[in-house]
Design a protein around this motif. Structure first.
Motif, mmCIF file in Angstrom:
data_model
loop_
_atom_site.group_PDB
_atom_site.id
_atom_site.type_symbol
_atom_site.label_atom_id
_atom_site.label_comp_id
_atom_site.label_asym_id
_atom_site.label_seq_id
_atom_site.Cartn_x
_atom_site.Cartn_y
_atom_site.Cartn_z
ATOM 1 N N ASP A 208 0.833 -1.208 0.000
ATOM 2 C CA ASP A 208 0.000 0.000 0.000
ATOM 3 C C ASP A 208 0.866 1.255 0.000
ATOM 4 O OD1 ASP A 208 -2.234 -1.601 0.038
ATOM 5 O OD2 ASP A 208 -2.500 -1.489 2.217
ATOM 6 N N LEU A 209 1.959 1.218 0.760
ATOM 7 C CA LEU A 209 2.851 2.375 0.845
ATOM 8 C C LEU A 209 3.488 2.676 -0.512
ATOM 9 C CD1 LEU A 209 4.315 4.451 2.724
ATOM 10 C CD2 LEU A 209 6.105 2.720 2.994
ATOM 11 N N THR A 210 4.059 1.657 -1.143
ATOM 12 C CA THR A 210 4.718 1.870 -2.432
ATOM 13 C C THR A 210 3.710 2.254 -3.513
ATOM 14 O OG1 THR A 210 4.594 -0.530 -2.835
ATOM 15 C CG2 THR A 210 6.639 0.337 -1.890
ATOM 16 N N ALA A 211 2.501 1.688 -3.452
ATOM 17 C CA ALA A 211 1.476 2.050 -4.436
ATOM 18 C C ALA A 211 1.076 3.516 -4.281
ATOM 19 C CB ALA A 211 0.254 1.143 -4.286
ATOM 20 N N GLY A 212 0.986 3.979 -3.036
ATOM 21 C CA GLY A 212 0.671 5.384 -2.799
ATOM 22 C C GLY A 212 1.757 6.311 -3.321
ATOM 23 N N PHE A 213 3.014 5.954 -3.070
ATOM 24 C CA PHE A 213 4.121 6.754 -3.595
ATOM 25 C C PHE A 213 4.114 6.758 -5.128
ATOM 26 C CE2 PHE A 213 6.778 5.892 0.452
ATOM 27 C CZ PHE A 213 6.202 6.995 1.066
ATOM 28 N N ALA A 214 3.843 5.594 -5.720
ATOM 29 C CA ALA A 214 3.829 5.502 -7.184
ATOM 30 C C ALA A 214 2.717 6.359 -7.783
ATOM 31 C CB ALA A 214 3.667 4.047 -7.617
ATOM 32 N N ARG A 215 1.575 6.436 -7.109
ATOM 33 C CA ARG A 215 0.486 7.284 -7.609
ATOM 34 C C ARG A 215 0.908 8.750 -7.633
ATOM 35 N NH1 ARG A 215 -2.902 3.601 -4.805
ATOM 36 N NH2 ARG A 215 -2.794 4.884 -2.916
ATOM 37 N N LYS A 216 1.600 9.197 -6.588
ATOM 38 C CA LYS A 216 2.078 10.584 -6.575
ATOM 39 C C LYS A 216 3.066 10.831 -7.708
ATOM 40 C CE LYS A 216 3.718 10.889 -2.444
ATOM 41 N NZ LYS A 216 4.322 11.512 -1.241
ATOM 42 N N ILE A 217 3.932 9.855 -7.957
ATOM 43 C CA ILE A 217 4.922 10.002 -9.033
ATOM 44 C C ILE A 217 4.227 10.105 -10.384
ATOM 45 C CG2 ILE A 217 6.820 8.856 -10.227
ATOM 46 C CD1 ILE A 217 7.604 7.629 -7.502
ATOM 47 N N TRP A 218 3.234 9.258 -10.610
ATOM 48 C CA TRP A 218 2.572 9.265 -11.911
ATOM 49 C C TRP A 218 1.693 10.494 -12.101
ATOM 50 C CZ3 TRP A 218 3.621 6.964 -16.225
ATOM 51 C CH2 TRP A 218 4.434 5.823 -16.188
ATOM 52 N N GLN A 219 1.256 11.098 -11.028
ATOM 53 C CA GLN A 219 0.571 12.383 -11.154
ATOM 54 C C GLN A 219 1.517 13.440 -11.718
ATOM 55 O OE1 GLN A 219 -1.000 13.216 -7.266
ATOM 56 N NE2 GLN A 219 -2.710 11.799 -7.471
ATOM 57 N N LYS A 220 2.764 13.426 -11.233
ATOM 58 C CA LYS A 220 3.756 14.366 -11.757
ATOM 59 C C LYS A 220 4.084 14.055 -13.213
ATOM 60 C CE LYS A 220 6.027 15.407 -7.355
ATOM 61 N NZ LYS A 220 7.307 15.448 -6.611
ATOM 62 N N ILE A 221 4.226 12.764 -13.531
ATOM 63 C CA ILE A 221 4.527 12.389 -14.919
ATOM 64 C C ILE A 221 3.393 12.824 -15.842
ATOM 65 C CG2 ILE A 221 4.844 10.430 -16.468
ATOM 66 C CD1 ILE A 221 6.306 8.995 -14.215
ATOM 67 N N THR A 222 2.144 12.681 -15.410
ATOM 68 C CA THR A 222 1.000 13.100 -16.223
ATOM 69 C C THR A 222 1.025 14.604 -16.464
ATOM 70 O OG1 THR A 222 -0.323 11.281 -15.330
ATOM 71 C CG2 THR A 222 -1.513 13.087 -16.369
ATOM 72 N N ILE A 223 1.373 15.356 -15.425
ATOM 73 C CA ILE A 223 1.467 16.817 -15.583
ATOM 74 C C ILE A 223 2.543 17.178 -16.599
ATOM 75 C CG2 ILE A 223 2.070 18.958 -14.394
ATOM 76 C CD1 ILE A 223 0.817 17.777 -11.864
ATOM 77 N N LEU A 224 3.696 16.510 -16.501
ATOM 78 C CA LEU A 224 4.779 16.794 -17.450
ATOM 79 C C LEU A 224 4.376 16.425 -18.878
ATOM 80 C CD1 LEU A 224 7.828 15.524 -15.352
ATOM 81 C CD2 LEU A 224 7.338 17.895 -15.999
ATOM 82 N N GLU A 225 3.680 15.308 -19.045
ATOM 83 C CA GLU A 225 3.236 14.925 -20.379
ATOM 84 C C GLU A 225 2.226 15.931 -20.935
ATOM 85 O OE1 GLU A 225 1.778 10.989 -19.896
ATOM 86 O OE2 GLU A 225 3.759 10.045 -20.043
ATOM 87 N N ASN A 226 1.360 16.444 -20.080
ATOM 88 C CA ASN A 226 0.411 17.461 -20.521
ATOM 89 C C ASN A 226 1.125 18.746 -20.913
ATOM 90 O OD1 ASN A 226 -1.782 15.759 -20.109
ATOM 91 N ND2 ASN A 226 -2.120 16.473 -18.007
ATOM 92 N N LEU A 227 2.178 19.083 -20.165
ATOM 93 C CA LEU A 227 2.959 20.273 -20.518
ATOM 94 C C LEU A 227 3.629 20.099 -21.875
ATOM 95 C CD1 LEU A 227 4.626 21.111 -17.074
ATOM 96 C CD2 LEU A 227 2.731 22.310 -18.183
ATOM 97 N N ASP A 228 4.158 18.908 -22.124
ATOM 98 C CA ASP A 228 4.788 18.646 -23.413
ATOM 99 C C ASP A 228 3.763 18.703 -24.541
ATOM 100 O OD1 ASP A 228 7.283 18.343 -22.283
ATOM 101 O OD2 ASP A 228 7.066 16.170 -22.017
ATOM 102 N N ALA A 229 2.555 18.179 -24.262
ATOM 103 C CA ALA A 229 1.511 18.203 -25.283
ATOM 104 C C ALA A 229 1.098 19.631 -25.609
ATOM 105 C CB ALA A 229 0.309 17.391 -24.827
ATOM 106 N N CYS A 230 0.987 20.472 -24.583
ATOM 107 C CA CYS A 230 0.620 21.866 -24.801
ATOM 108 C C CYS A 230 1.725 22.613 -25.551
ATOM 109 C CB CYS A 230 0.334 22.555 -23.468
ATOM 110 S SG CYS A 230 -1.146 21.954 -22.632
#
Length: 243
Positions: A208-230
């Motif tokens: 559960d701990l690692t899954a929670g950390f991974a979710r936070k990481i992928w939120q950042k990756i999604t933001i970066l991908e959206n920035l690249d798309a824009c």
């Protein structure tokens, strides 16, 4: 055929070690000398130690089991002796009969409790050693999270991140996510061949701990991908014109 199917019904520790080694190699190639690379090198050592610990846990503790067997043989011998000499007890005397029966029952209960203690002692020794390793993995998960904590997409948007470009930052976060997944898989190895409820709960907590950390990481990756798309959109599309 059955052996082929069995390979996919449990985790292969050697494959996990190879994956950790490959992740460390990719990090060193992309970010040589980075702190994350040193953390993954430590994770590789822990993964190799986990294989040795797991094999030790799965092996029977021979001294404790030998002692339990000796006590079991002793209690059986005691019962046989009592049955063979039962005619010597003076059951006509109620007091002597009660005392003899109470003494016999007490001896049997005492030896039985000793057997149960030795059997449970083996599980406790193995559990404590596995829990200590699980705590190390939990701490390592927090350390990996600390390495990605300062990697903020907003800083990349404002041009404050000078060490890494936006693609490098995305790759770095991806490596952190992979590290969290590997930590979770290493923790699962401890309950793969040793069924213990306390240990299973500890492993679930790490997952559960690692899954929670991974979710936070992928939120950042999604933001970066959206920035690249824009950033890749034409100026006429990306710019909102007032009516």
């Amino acid at each position: 055929m059955h052996e082929t199917y069995a390979k996919f019904r449990q985790l292969d520790p050697d494959k996990i070690i190879e994956t950790v080694r490959a992740l460390h190699s990719r990090i060193e190639e992309r970010f040589p000398g980075s702190g994350l690379g040193r953390v993954i090198a430590e994770l590789q050592g822990i993964a190799e130690e986990t294989v040795q610990r797991m094999r030790w846990i799965q092996r029977p503790h021979l001294p404790l089991r030998a002692a339990a067997v000796l006590l079991s043989v002793g209690i059986v011998a005691l019962l046989i002796t009592l049955l063979r000499h039962i005619h010597q007890f003076q059951f006509d005397d109620f007091t002597n009969a009660v005392q003899a029966l109470d003494s016999s029952i007490s001896s049997v209960v005492f030896v039985g409790a000793a057997i149960l203690f030795l059997v449970s002692c083996e599980n406790r020794i193995k559990r404590n050693r596995a829990l200590k390793a699980i705590h190390e993995l939990r701490a390592l998960a927090h350390i990996v999270d600390m390495h990605q904590l300062t990697k903020d997409p907003e800083s990349s948007l404002r041009g404050l991140t000078r060490v890494m470009s936006r693609p490098e930052l995305t790759r770095y976060l991806d490596y952190c996510s992979d590290a969290q997944a590997l930590i979770s898989k290493i923790a699962v190895l401890y309950v793969q061949g040793f069924q213990d409820e306390v240990l299973l709960n500890a492993v679930d907590d790490v997952e559960d701990l690692t899954a929670g950390f991974a979710r936070k990481i992928w939120q950042k990756i999604t933001i970066l991908e959206n920035l690249d798309a824009c950033a890749s959109l034409p100026e006429s599309v990306s710019r909102v014109t007032p009516e």
